[in-house]
Write a protein that holds these residues in place. Structure first.
Motif, PDB file in Angstrom:
ATOM      1  N   PHE A  87      45.439  49.396  44.567  1.00 18.84           N
ATOM      2  CA  PHE A  87      44.469  50.485  44.671  1.00 18.84           C
ATOM      3  C   PHE A  87      45.161  51.829  44.409  1.00 18.84           C
ATOM      4  O   PHE A  87      44.617  52.701  43.743  1.00 18.84           O
ATOM      5  CB  PHE A  87      43.798  50.502  46.048  1.00 18.84           C
ATOM      6  N   LEU A  88      46.368  51.958  44.911  1.00 21.70           N
ATOM      7  CA  LEU A  88      47.071  53.235  44.764  1.00 21.70           C
ATOM      8  C   LEU A  88      47.545  53.457  43.326  1.00 21.70           C
ATOM      9  O   LEU A  88      47.658  54.588  42.880  1.00 21.70           O
ATOM     10  CB  LEU A  88      48.267  53.302  45.732  1.00 21.70           C
ATOM     11  N   SER A  89      47.812  52.371  42.580  1.00 16.80           N
ATOM     12  CA  SER A  89      48.402  52.554  41.245  1.00 16.80           C
ATOM     13  C   SER A  89      47.409  52.415  40.091  1.00 16.80           C
ATOM     14  O   SER A  89      47.621  52.985  39.024  1.00 16.80           O
ATOM     15  CB  SER A  89      49.558  51.567  41.036  1.00 16.80           C
ATOM     16  N   LEU A  90      46.314  51.675  40.279  1.00 14.36           N
ATOM     17  CA  LEU A  90      45.401  51.450  39.153  1.00 14.36           C
ATOM     18  C   LEU A  90      44.361  52.559  39.037  1.00 14.36           C
ATOM     19  O   LEU A  90      43.895  53.097  40.048  1.00 14.36           O
ATOM     20  CB  LEU A  90      44.666  50.115  39.315  1.00 14.36           C
ATOM     21  N   LYS A  91      43.988  52.848  37.768  1.00 16.35           N
ATOM     22  CA  LYS A  91      42.883  53.789  37.542  1.00 16.35           C
ATOM     23  C   LYS A  91      41.589  53.086  37.954  1.00 16.35           C
ATOM     24  O   LYS A  91      41.507  51.855  37.920  1.00 16.35           O
ATOM     25  CB  LYS A  91      42.796  54.140  36.052  1.00 16.35           C
ATOM     26  N   LYS A  92      40.575  53.867  38.277  1.00 20.21           N
ATOM     27  CA  LYS A  92      39.305  53.279  38.748  1.00 20.21           C
ATOM     28  C   LYS A  92      38.776  52.245  37.747  1.00 20.21           C
ATOM     29  O   LYS A  92      38.332  51.163  38.123  1.00 20.21           O
ATOM     30  CB  LYS A  92      38.280  54.399  38.970  1.00 20.21           C
ATOM     31  N   GLU A  93      38.866  52.578  36.459  1.00 22.24           N
ATOM     32  CA  GLU A  93      38.343  51.681  35.423  1.00 22.24           C
ATOM     33  C   GLU A  93      39.087  50.334  35.428  1.00 22.24           C
ATOM     34  O   GLU A  93      38.480  49.275  35.272  1.00 22.24           O
ATOM     35  CB  GLU A  93      38.557  52.385  34.078  1.00 22.24           C
ATOM     36  N   ASP A  94      40.391  50.390  35.606  1.00 27.89           N
ATOM     37  CA  ASP A  94      41.182  49.146  35.609  1.00 27.89           C
ATOM     38  C   ASP A  94      40.893  48.318  36.870  1.00 27.89           C
ATOM     39  O   ASP A  94      40.871  47.085  36.833  1.00 27.89           O
ATOM     40  CB  ASP A  94      42.675  49.463  35.516  1.00 27.89           C
ATOM     41  N   LEU A  95      40.682  49.034  37.957  1.00 28.43           N
ATOM     42  CA  LEU A  95      40.345  48.339  39.199  1.00 28.43           C
ATOM     43  C   LEU A  95      38.985  47.642  39.042  1.00 28.43           C
ATOM     44  O   LEU A  95      38.789  46.528  39.511  1.00 28.43           O
ATOM     45  CB  LEU A  95      40.285  49.369  40.335  1.00 28.43           C
ATOM     46  N   TYR A  96      38.083  48.311  38.318  1.00 29.28           N
ATOM     47  CA  TYR A  96      36.763  47.736  38.081  1.00 29.28           C
ATOM     48  C   TYR A  96      36.886  46.442  37.260  1.00 29.28           C
ATOM     49  O   TYR A  96      36.215  45.447  37.533  1.00 29.28           O
ATOM     50  CB  TYR A  96      35.862  48.755  37.380  1.00 29.28           C
ATOM     51  N   HIS A  97      37.764  46.458  36.250  1.00 31.07           N
ATOM     52  CA  HIS A  97      37.957  45.252  35.435  1.00 31.07           C
ATOM     53  C   HIS A  97      38.538  44.110  36.271  1.00 31.07           C
ATOM     54  O   HIS A  97      38.144  42.957  36.127  1.00 31.07           O
ATOM     55  CB  HIS A  97      38.824  45.543  34.208  1.00 31.07           C
ATOM     56  N   LEU A  98      39.453  44.455  37.162  1.00 34.92           N
ATOM     57  CA  LEU A  98      40.033  43.446  38.059  1.00 34.92           C
ATOM     58  C   LEU A  98      38.931  42.872  38.959  1.00 34.92           C
ATOM     59  O   LEU A  98      38.837  41.656  39.165  1.00 34.92           O
ATOM     60  CB  LEU A  98      41.123  44.111  38.911  1.00 34.92           C
ATOM     61  N   PHE A  99      38.101  43.766  39.466  1.00 37.49           N
ATOM     62  CA  PHE A  99      36.972  43.365  40.319  1.00 37.49           C
ATOM     63  C   PHE A  99      36.068  42.383  39.562  1.00 37.49           C
ATOM     64  O   PHE A  99      35.726  41.314  40.068  1.00 37.49           O
ATOM     65  CB  PHE A  99      36.191  44.632  40.725  1.00 37.49           C
ATOM     66  N   LEU A 100      35.711  42.737  38.319  1.00 38.88           N
ATOM     67  CA  LEU A 100      34.810  41.877  37.532  1.00 38.88           C
ATOM     68  C   LEU A 100      35.434  40.512  37.288  1.00 38.88           C
ATOM     69  O   LEU A 100      34.789  39.486  37.433  1.00 38.88           O
ATOM     70  CB  LEU A 100      34.494  42.530  36.185  1.00 38.88           C
ATOM     71  N   LYS A 101      36.708  40.519  36.911  1.00 34.88           N
ATOM     72  CA  LYS A 101      37.393  39.259  36.617  1.00 34.88           C
ATOM     73  C   LYS A 101      37.413  38.343  37.843  1.00 34.88           C
ATOM     74  O   LYS A 101      37.237  37.132  37.734  1.00 34.88           O
ATOM     75  CB  LYS A 101      38.838  39.566  36.177  1.00 34.88           C
ATOM     76  N   ARG A 102      37.588  38.944  39.016  1.00 36.75           N
ATOM     77  CA  ARG A 102      37.738  38.123  40.225  1.00 36.75           C
ATOM     78  C   ARG A 102      36.421  37.604  40.790  1.00 36.75           C
ATOM     79  O   ARG A 102      36.433  36.617  41.530  1.00 36.75           O
ATOM     80  CB  ARG A 102      38.482  38.921  41.305  1.00 36.75           C
ATOM     81  N   GLN A 103      35.310  38.246  40.467  1.00 32.72           N
ATOM     82  CA  GLN A 103      34.045  37.810  41.082  1.00 32.72           C
ATOM     83  C   GLN A 103      33.776  36.328  40.838  1.00 32.72           C
ATOM     84  O   GLN A 103      33.425  35.588  41.756  1.00 32.72           O
ATOM     85  CB  GLN A 103      32.845  38.633  40.557  1.00 32.72           C
ATOM     86  N   ALA A 104      33.976  35.886  39.593  1.00 33.66           N
ATOM     87  CA  ALA A 104      33.698  34.478  39.254  1.00 33.66           C
ATOM     88  C   ALA A 104      34.668  33.554  39.990  1.00 33.66           C
ATOM     89  O   ALA A 104      34.303  32.433  40.355  1.00 33.66           O
ATOM     90  CB  ALA A 104      33.834  34.286  37.755  1.00 33.66           C
ATOM     91  N   LEU A 105      35.883  34.036  40.223  1.00 28.57           N
ATOM     92  CA  LEU A 105      36.884  33.196  40.909  1.00 28.57           C
ATOM     93  C   LEU A 105      36.538  33.057  42.394  1.00 28.57           C
ATOM     94  O   LEU A 105      36.675  31.986  42.975  1.00 28.57           O
ATOM     95  CB  LEU A 105      38.287  33.790  40.728  1.00 28.57           C
ATOM     96  N   TYR A 106      36.075  34.155  42.999  1.00 27.52           N
ATOM     97  CA  TYR A 106      35.646  34.067  44.406  1.00 27.52           C
ATOM     98  C   TYR A 106      34.469  33.084  44.504  1.00 27.52           C
ATOM     99  O   TYR A 106      34.416  32.252  45.405  1.00 27.52           O
ATOM    100  CB  TYR A 106      35.204  35.435  44.940  1.00 27.52           C
ATOM    101  N   GLU A 107      33.539  33.217  43.553  1.00 29.10           N
ATOM    102  CA  GLU A 107      32.354  32.338  43.592  1.00 29.10           C
ATOM    103  C   GLU A 107      32.740  30.877  43.401  1.00 29.10           C
ATOM    104  O   GLU A 107      32.150  29.989  44.007  1.00 29.10           O
ATOM    105  CB  GLU A 107      31.338  32.772  42.531  1.00 29.10           C
ATOM    106  N   GLU A 108      33.736  30.654  42.560  1.00 26.95           N
ATOM    107  CA  GLU A 108      34.167  29.265  42.288  1.00 26.95           C
ATOM    108  C   GLU A 108      34.609  28.536  43.566  1.00 26.95           C
ATOM    109  O   GLU A 108      34.333  27.357  43.732  1.00 26.95           O
ATOM    110  CB  GLU A 108      35.330  29.295  41.266  1.00 26.95           C
ATOM    111  N   VAL A 109      35.281  29.256  44.461  1.00 28.80           N
ATOM    112  CA  VAL A 109      35.840  28.572  45.637  1.00 28.80           C
ATOM    113  C   VAL A 109      35.008  28.746  46.909  1.00 28.80           C
ATOM    114  O   VAL A 109      35.253  28.070  47.902  1.00 28.80           O
ATOM    115  CB  VAL A 109      37.303  29.032  45.929  1.00 28.80           C
ATOM    116  N   ALA A 110      34.024  29.658  46.870  1.00 34.18           N
ATOM    117  CA  ALA A 110      33.274  29.967  48.098  1.00 34.18           C
ATOM    118  C   ALA A 110      32.378  28.811  48.527  1.00 34.18           C
ATOM    119  O   ALA A 110      31.726  28.178  47.701  1.00 34.18           O
ATOM    120  CB  ALA A 110      32.419  31.210  47.878  1.00 34.18           C
TER     121      ALA A 110
END
Ligand code: S3P
Length: 160
Positions: free
Chosen positions: A116-139
């Motif tokens: 959070f401290l090092s990534l730009k908001k846009e990059d953090l958003y891309h990380l967020f998007l990428k991870r959503q499907a992974l969280y859903e896969e295991v939930a």
């Protein structure tokens, strides 16, 4: 088998886990204590891979326990971790949209969140998007956090 709380940084995993059980384990704290090294130090020294390896080892160690465990937001990145999580008794995904998450992260500048401290908001958003499907896969359960407090979330969760 253990019960895990998963979700992006700032989704309230630790707060909810501690409200659920006073003995709940926070994996970030556990890792920091076990190796006597702050998480931000791994990232500062270019050793995120070592952090991820240790995080994975700890997951393997904890999955067979009966604990309630708050994971770090990146736990779903490794395929091996997703396989381990699928062995757990429950995997609860705390889902919250990016903007409210970002606002929470700004309010709560925990030092163990180097991404959070090092990534730009846009990059953090891309990380967020990428991870959503992974969280859903295991939930096994998805909880919509919205603006609910941990105690409201727990009540909902226990009543389903
Ligand atoms: C990370 C999230 C952090 C911590 C580390 C990496 C991530 O945990 O494990 O900084 O990759 O999203 P929280 O989700 O508890 O903040």
């Amino acid at each position: 088998m253990a019960k895990f709380l998963i979700g992006f940084m700032g989704s309230g995993k630790t707060t909810l886990a501690k409200a659920w059980s006073k003995d709940a384990i926070d994996m970030d704290d556990y890792l920091e204590q076990k190796y006597g090294r702050p998480i931000c130090d791994y990232f500062d020294q270019g050793e995120e891979d070592l952090f991820r390896q240790r995080e994975s080892e700890i997951l393997q160690e904890l999955v067979a326990t009966d604990q309630i465990i708050a994971t770090g937001g990146g736990i779903v990145e490794k395929a091996i971790n997703r396989e381990l999580l699928k062995e757990a008794e429950a995997v609860i995904f705390l889902r919250l949209d990016f903007e409210p998450l970002y606002e929470r992260l700004k309010q709560d500048r925990k030092t163990n969140r180097p991404l959070f401290l090092s990534l730009k908001k846009e990059d953090l958003y891309h990380l967020f998007l990428k991870r959503q499907a992974l969280y859903e896969e295991v939930a096994t359960t998805i909880i919509e956090v919205a603006d609910r407090t941990p105690s409201e979330l727990i009540k909902d969760f226990l009543n389903q």
